[in-house]
Scaffold this motif. Sequence first.
Motif, PDB file in Angstrom:
ATOM      1  N   PHE A 143       0.920   3.273 -11.085  1.00 47.22           N
ATOM      2  CA  PHE A 143       0.487   2.276 -10.103  1.00 47.22           C
ATOM      3  C   PHE A 143       0.964   0.887 -10.504  1.00 47.22           C
ATOM      4  CE2 PHE A 143      -3.691   0.074 -11.426  1.00 47.22           C
ATOM      5  CZ  PHE A 143      -3.583   0.384 -12.774  1.00 47.22           C
TER       6      PHE A 143
ATOM      7  N   THR B  31      -7.302   7.869 -12.897  1.00 44.96           N
ATOM      8  CA  THR B  31      -8.259   7.760 -11.791  1.00 44.96           C
ATOM      9  C   THR B  31      -9.718   7.826 -12.271  1.00 44.96           C
ATOM     10  OG1 THR B  31      -7.882  10.092 -11.454  1.00 44.96           O
ATOM     11  CG2 THR B  31      -6.802   8.594  -9.911  1.00 44.96           C
TER      12      THR B  31
ATOM     13  N   GLU C  35      -2.928  -3.251   1.841  1.00 44.64           N
ATOM     14  CA  GLU C  35      -2.594  -2.343   2.945  1.00 44.64           C
ATOM     15  C   GLU C  35      -1.821  -3.040   4.051  1.00 44.64           C
ATOM     16  OE1 GLU C  35      -2.802   0.663   2.537  1.00 44.64           O
ATOM     17  OE2 GLU C  35      -4.327   0.926   1.000  1.00 44.64           O
TER      18      GLU C  35
ATOM     19  N   GLN D 177       2.240   1.709  -3.388  1.00 42.20           N
ATOM     20  CA  GLN D 177       1.175   2.174  -4.282  1.00 42.20           C
ATOM     21  C   GLN D 177       0.914   3.672  -4.096  1.00 42.20           C
ATOM     22  OE1 GLN D 177       0.322   0.677  -6.875  1.00 42.20           O
ATOM     23  NE2 GLN D 177      -1.591  -0.413  -6.637  1.00 42.20           N
ATOM     24  N   GLN D 178       0.873   4.118  -2.839  1.00 46.49           N
ATOM     25  CA  GLN D 178       0.627   5.548  -2.583  1.00 46.49           C
ATOM     26  C   GLN D 178       1.735   6.395  -3.185  1.00 46.49           C
ATOM     27  OE1 GLN D 178       0.064   6.289   1.589  1.00 46.49           O
ATOM     28  NE2 GLN D 178      -1.808   5.060   1.657  1.00 46.49           N
ATOM     29  N   THR D 179       2.955   5.918  -3.040  1.00 49.99           N
ATOM     30  CA  THR D 179       4.088   6.669  -3.596  1.00 49.99           C
ATOM     31  C   THR D 179       3.974   6.723  -5.117  1.00 49.99           C
ATOM     32  OG1 THR D 179       5.384   5.806  -1.789  1.00 49.99           O
ATOM     33  CG2 THR D 179       6.615   6.831  -3.588  1.00 49.99           C
TER      34      THR D 179
ATOM     35  N   GLY E 106       0.826  -1.211   0.000  1.00 45.51           N
ATOM     36  CA  GLY E 106       0.000   0.000   0.000  1.00 45.51           C
ATOM     37  C   GLY E 106       0.857   1.256   0.000  1.00 45.51           C
ATOM     38  N   LYS E 107       1.963   1.196   0.741  1.00 44.74           N
ATOM     39  CA  LYS E 107       2.868   2.346   0.819  1.00 44.74           C
ATOM     40  C   LYS E 107       3.514   2.598  -0.548  1.00 44.74           C
ATOM     41  CE  LYS E 107       7.108   3.414   3.238  1.00 44.74           C
ATOM     42  NZ  LYS E 107       8.048   2.856   4.204  1.00 44.74           N
TER      43      LYS E 107
ATOM     44  N   GLN F 114      -6.975  -2.869   9.338  1.00 48.00           N
ATOM     45  CA  GLN F 114      -7.078  -2.442   7.946  1.00 48.00           C
ATOM     46  C   GLN F 114      -8.375  -2.906   7.280  1.00 48.00           C
ATOM     47  OE1 GLN F 114      -5.083  -0.402   6.845  1.00 48.00           O
ATOM     48  NE2 GLN F 114      -3.319  -0.571   8.187  1.00 48.00           N
TER      49      GLN F 114
ATOM     50  N   HIS G 289       1.285   6.527  -6.887  1.00 45.54           N
ATOM     51  CA  HIS G 289       0.162   7.412  -7.249  1.00 45.54           C
ATOM     52  C   HIS G 289       0.615   8.869  -7.350  1.00 45.54           C
ATOM     53  CE1 HIS G 289      -3.234   4.514  -5.767  1.00 45.54           C
ATOM     54  NE2 HIS G 289      -2.712   4.164  -6.917  1.00 45.54           N
ATOM     55  N   THR G 290       1.536   9.256  -6.470  1.00 45.31           N
ATOM     56  CA  THR G 290       1.991  10.658  -6.520  1.00 45.31           C
ATOM     57  C   THR G 290       2.751  10.942  -7.812  1.00 45.31           C
ATOM     58  OG1 THR G 290       4.066  10.230  -5.379  1.00 45.31           O
ATOM     59  CG2 THR G 290       2.186  10.811  -3.991  1.00 45.31           C
TER      60      THR G 290
ATOM     61  N   HIS H 123      -1.465   5.605 -14.092  1.00 46.82           N
ATOM     62  CA  HIS H 123      -2.670   5.483 -13.273  1.00 46.82           C
ATOM     63  C   HIS H 123      -3.712   6.507 -13.698  1.00 46.82           C
ATOM     64  CE1 HIS H 123      -4.744   5.793  -9.161  1.00 46.82           C
ATOM     65  NE2 HIS H 123      -5.113   4.656  -9.734  1.00 46.82           N
TER      66      HIS H 123
END
Length: 543
Positions: A128, A268, A137, A119-121, A116-117, A539, A123-124, A266
Motif C-alpha cells: 500500500f 491488514t 477515493e 491503492q486497491q491494485t 483509491g484505484k 464517495q 492491496h492485491t 500492507h
Amino acid sequence: MNKIAHYLQDHVLGEVMDSADARQYFSTDNSILNITPSVILYPSNENDVRKTARFSWQLAERGRVIPITARGSGTDQTGAAIGSGIIIVFPAHMNRIVEFDGKNGDAVIEPGINYGKLQQTLHTHNRFLPPFPASLEYSTVGGAIANNSAGEKSIKYGDTRRYVKALRVVLANGEVIETGPLSKRELNKKLGLTTFEGEVYRSLDVLLEENTALINDIGPRVTRNTSGYDLAGIKSKKGFDLTPLFVGSQGTLGIITEAMLQTEIHNTGSTLVVGFFDDLQNVQDAVLSLNELSDLPSAIEMVDAQLLSLVDRLNPNLLKNVITKPYPNYVLFVEFDNANDRVQKRLARRARKIFEKYAASHQVESEEEKKAELWKIRQASSVVLTYVEGGSRSIPLIEDGIVPLDKLNEYIAGLYQLFERNHLQIALWGHIGEGNIHVQPFMNLAQVGDRQRIFKLMDEYYTMVINLGGSTSAGHNDGRLRSPYLEKLYGKDTIDLFAKVKKIFDPHNILNPGVKTPSSTNNLKDILRKEYSNDLYTQLPRS
Ligand SMILES: Cc1cc2nc3c(=O)[nH]c(=O)nc-3n(C[C@H](O)[C@H](O)[C@H](O)COP(=O)(O)OP(=O)(O)OC[C@H]3O[C@@H](n4cnc5c(N)ncnc54)[C@H](O)[C@@H]3O)c2cc1C
C-alpha cells in the motif's frame, strides 16, 4: 473556439475545450475560491504537456503570459487547482500504472491515476501507499504528490514526499527532466548542460550554497509541514535531488508527468485502543507518551464532544449503539498495525497503560467488526463536512493547522475560544498524534457579513497557529488561500529565498501563478465564491 484553444488543438493529441460550460466547471476546486480559466486541455501524453508549456513560454517571451495550472481531481481546498489560463486535466488519459515491480514494490504511475484505484491494485499485491489522504477515493496521486498529502497513517509512515523516488517533470519552457538522487559526478554533468535544465541546476546549486545556514534553520518544527518549498530536502546523504522540491510545490515549479513511488507491505491485522478523555491536559500527556513508544502507532486520531453532539443532533441513529451519553470531551483512537502479532499486542498493552493513567476509560479491540464500529465514531466527521442548515455550510478555511505536540492543549483551548468569540459552532477532529486538528466553521458565503468574517477568522486562526510554533498546513498545502500567511510563518528572508527558487524554475511566472507566493488576503476578496458546495456525495467526504 478562442485563438489559444484553436492553436493548441492543432498541436496536441488530446482534447481542448473552451465552452462556457467546461470553463465554469473548472472555475472551482474544493476551495472557497473561483477563477474562470480560458482553456481546458486533456493531455493524451507527456508530449501534449510539453508542447503546451513550450507554447506558453514562447508567448511569455513576447510579453503575454497565459498561466498553466495542472489539475488532478480538483479536490484541493486551497484554490491551487484553479487558474485563469490553461487547465491541464490529467485523470482523463494520463491515468495508468506504467510499471509495478513485485519484488521491491515500486510503482511507476501517471499523475492522473485515481489514488483509491492505485491503492486497491497495490492491496492485491499486499502493498500500500501509506500517506493516503482521506479523499483518496476521489483524488489523484498526481494531486497528492503536488500537495505532499498526508493522512491518518502519516504519524508512523510519514507524508507523500517519503514515498516519491523519482519524477518526470515538464519544466516551464517545455523541457522534460527526470529527477532522482544525483551523485557528485552526475550533478556536475547536469551543471554543464547548456539547456534550461542546466541553468536550473546551476542557479539552484549556487543559491543553496549561499543560503545553507538559512535553509538549515527554516521552521516550523512540527511533525509535518507542507507549506512553502522543501529546500532542506534537496541535498542529502543520497545526493542532490530535485524530487523533494517538486513534491508539495503545487504545480508552481514544473508539471509532473510520471512518478516512481515506493510502497510498503500492507498488514491488514491491527489492534485498536480507544480512550475516552475528559481532561485536555491528559489528552496532551497521553499523546506525548504514545509518541515515545518504541514503535509508533499507525494512527492516533481524535474527535471531540462537540462533534459527537452535532452528529447526535443531525443524525441521532448513526452512533446510537456505538457510544453512549454523556459524551466524553475527547475520544482518542490509537491503532497498531505491526506485522508481528506479539509486537502489536505488546504495544497495545503499553498504550492501554497510558490510557489507564490518563483516560477516564478505554476499550481494546482487534476483531474486525468491533474495530469498524469504533472507527465509525471518527468517521462521523463526514456529518460535519456535509453540514448544511439554512444557508450555512461547512467551509474549508482554517482546516489544516498543525502545532508542536507540547502546545496541543493550548491550541485546542485556543480553538474553542476563537469559535466562541466569533459566535460559531465548533467541532474538532483529526490527526491529534501529530498535532494536526481539523476544524471547519459553518458559514453562508452568500451573506456579506460572513464573507467579511472569513478574513477576520483566518487572521486570528493563523496568527494563533504561527504564534504556537505551528504551520498553517500539515497536508493540504498553501494554495492561494494560505499564501497571504507565508511571510508571517517563515519570515522575510526565507520568503525571498522561496521567490528566488520560483524565479529559477519559472522566470515568466507561467506555472500556477498566485499559488505559494506571498500575497494579501485583499487579493482573495475578488475571487471568493458567493456559494459553496462540495460535490463529493458519491464517495462520502471524510477528512
Ligand atoms: C473531503 C476532503 C478530504 C481531504 N482530506 C485530505 C487528507 O486527509 N490529507 C490531505 O493531504 N489532503 C486532503 N484533502 C485535500 C486534497 O484532496 C488532497 O490534497 C488531494 O491529494 C488532491 O488531489 P487532487 O487530484 O484532487 O488534486 P487537485 O486538487 O486537482 O490539485 C492539487 C494540486 O496539485 C497540483 N497538481 C495536480 N496534478 C499535478 C501534476 N501532474 N503536476 C503538477 N502539479 C499538479 C494542482 O495544480 C494543485 O496545485 C482533502 C480534500 C477533501 C475535499
